[in-house]
Design a protein around this motif. Structure first.
Motif, PDB file in Angstrom:
ATOM      1  N   THR A  41     -62.615   0.490  42.419  1.00  0.00           N
ATOM      2  CA  THR A  41     -61.732   0.168  41.304  1.00  0.00           C
ATOM      3  C   THR A  41     -60.675   1.255  41.103  1.00  0.00           C
ATOM      4  O   THR A  41     -60.815   2.383  41.589  1.00  0.00           O
ATOM      5  CB  THR A  41     -62.528   0.029  39.992  1.00  0.00           C
ATOM      6  OG1 THR A  41     -63.074   1.307  39.645  1.00  0.00           O
ATOM      7  CG2 THR A  41     -63.640  -1.001  40.113  1.00  0.00           C
ATOM      8  N   GLU A  42     -59.656   0.899  40.366  1.00  0.00           N
ATOM      9  CA  GLU A  42     -58.589   1.845  40.066  1.00  0.00           C
ATOM     10  C   GLU A  42     -59.131   3.032  39.260  1.00  0.00           C
ATOM     11  O   GLU A  42     -58.747   4.174  39.489  1.00  0.00           O
ATOM     12  CB  GLU A  42     -57.469   1.144  39.285  1.00  0.00           C
ATOM     13  CG  GLU A  42     -56.244   1.980  39.067  1.00  0.00           C
ATOM     14  CD  GLU A  42     -55.086   1.203  38.475  1.00  0.00           C
ATOM     15  OE1 GLU A  42     -53.982   1.768  38.438  1.00  0.00           O
ATOM     16  OE2 GLU A  42     -55.279   0.042  38.044  1.00  0.00           O
ATOM     17  N   GLN A  43     -60.048   2.767  38.359  1.00  0.00           N
ATOM     18  CA  GLN A  43     -60.647   3.846  37.562  1.00  0.00           C
ATOM     19  C   GLN A  43     -61.435   4.809  38.451  1.00  0.00           C
ATOM     20  O   GLN A  43     -61.359   6.030  38.277  1.00  0.00           O
ATOM     21  CB  GLN A  43     -61.551   3.270  36.478  1.00  0.00           C
ATOM     22  CG  GLN A  43     -62.155   4.331  35.586  1.00  0.00           C
ATOM     23  CD  GLN A  43     -62.993   3.744  34.472  1.00  0.00           C
ATOM     24  OE1 GLN A  43     -63.023   2.553  34.257  1.00  0.00           O
ATOM     25  NE2 GLN A  43     -63.690   4.613  33.757  1.00  0.00           N
ATOM     26  N   GLU A  44     -62.170   4.282  39.410  1.00  0.00           N
ATOM     27  CA  GLU A  44     -62.925   5.141  40.324  1.00  0.00           C
ATOM     28  C   GLU A  44     -61.983   6.025  41.139  1.00  0.00           C
ATOM     29  O   GLU A  44     -62.277   7.199  41.380  1.00  0.00           O
ATOM     30  CB  GLU A  44     -63.787   4.294  41.264  1.00  0.00           C
ATOM     31  CG  GLU A  44     -64.981   3.644  40.589  1.00  0.00           C
ATOM     32  CD  GLU A  44     -65.721   2.689  41.509  1.00  0.00           C
ATOM     33  OE1 GLU A  44     -66.969   2.772  41.542  1.00  0.00           O
ATOM     34  OE2 GLU A  44     -65.068   1.861  42.178  1.00  0.00           O
ATOM     35  N   LYS A  46     -58.930   6.968  40.220  1.00  0.00           N
ATOM     36  CA  LYS A  46     -58.358   7.972  39.302  1.00  0.00           C
ATOM     37  C   LYS A  46     -59.334   9.137  39.137  1.00  0.00           C
ATOM     38  O   LYS A  46     -58.932  10.297  39.120  1.00  0.00           O
ATOM     39  CB  LYS A  46     -58.033   7.347  37.956  1.00  0.00           C
ATOM     40  CG  LYS A  46     -56.788   6.489  37.987  1.00  0.00           C
ATOM     41  CD  LYS A  46     -56.494   5.885  36.629  1.00  0.00           C
ATOM     42  CE  LYS A  46     -55.250   5.016  36.697  1.00  0.00           C
ATOM     43  NZ  LYS A  46     -54.943   4.370  35.417  1.00  0.00           N
ATOM     44  N   GLN A  47     -60.618   8.828  39.028  1.00  0.00           N
ATOM     45  CA  GLN A  47     -61.630   9.880  38.929  1.00  0.00           C
ATOM     46  C   GLN A  47     -61.677  10.701  40.210  1.00  0.00           C
ATOM     47  O   GLN A  47     -61.835  11.920  40.174  1.00  0.00           O
ATOM     48  CB  GLN A  47     -63.005   9.269  38.638  1.00  0.00           C
ATOM     49  CG  GLN A  47     -63.122   8.683  37.260  1.00  0.00           C
ATOM     50  CD  GLN A  47     -64.416   7.895  37.060  1.00  0.00           C
ATOM     51  OE1 GLN A  47     -65.128   7.573  38.007  1.00  0.00           O
ATOM     52  NE2 GLN A  47     -64.702   7.560  35.813  1.00  0.00           N
TER      53      GLN A  47
END
Length: 111
Positions: A41-44, A46-47
């Motif tokens: 995912t995009e959040q992963e 970003k992390q």
């Protein structure tokens, strides 16, 4: 499947679609291929980028202090990656894509 899960899947598909469009212009974007292939995912991601920023700073600090052995950074990265990603593939993809070069040029030595 509830509404929230469906919305998350749609957002992930939109994110992957954006990456695919970038891949059309530059097929050497290996990290993007890994993201899409593994459903990250995009959040992963970003992390992951935040982690790479932090680790790049650590690498600079440790080199300034005279460290010559950076295997602990490799370990930290490998345990922090999304479980679907392989550390070797990520390092090689980042090198190909020229992301965080000083960090990954150092870490590739420990594979």
């Amino acid at each position: 499947m509830n509404e929230h899960e469906l919305l998350e899947r749609i957002n992930n598909l939109e994110y992957h679609q954006k990456l695919l469009l970038k891949l059309l212009n530059d097929p050497k974007l290996d990290l993007y291929k890994l993201i899409i292939e593994n459903g990250i995912t995009e959040q992963e991601i970003k992390q992951f980028y935040t982690l790479c920023d932090k680790m790049s700073k650590k690498l600079e600090e440790q080199k300034a202090e005279g460290y010559v052995y950076f295997h602990p950074l490799l370990h930290e990265l490998s345990v922090s990656l999304p479980y679907k990603l392989n550390i070797r593939e990520v390092i090689n993809a980042c090198l190909t894509q020229k992301l965080y070069l000083p960090l990954f040029q150092e870490l590739v030595k420990y594979l």
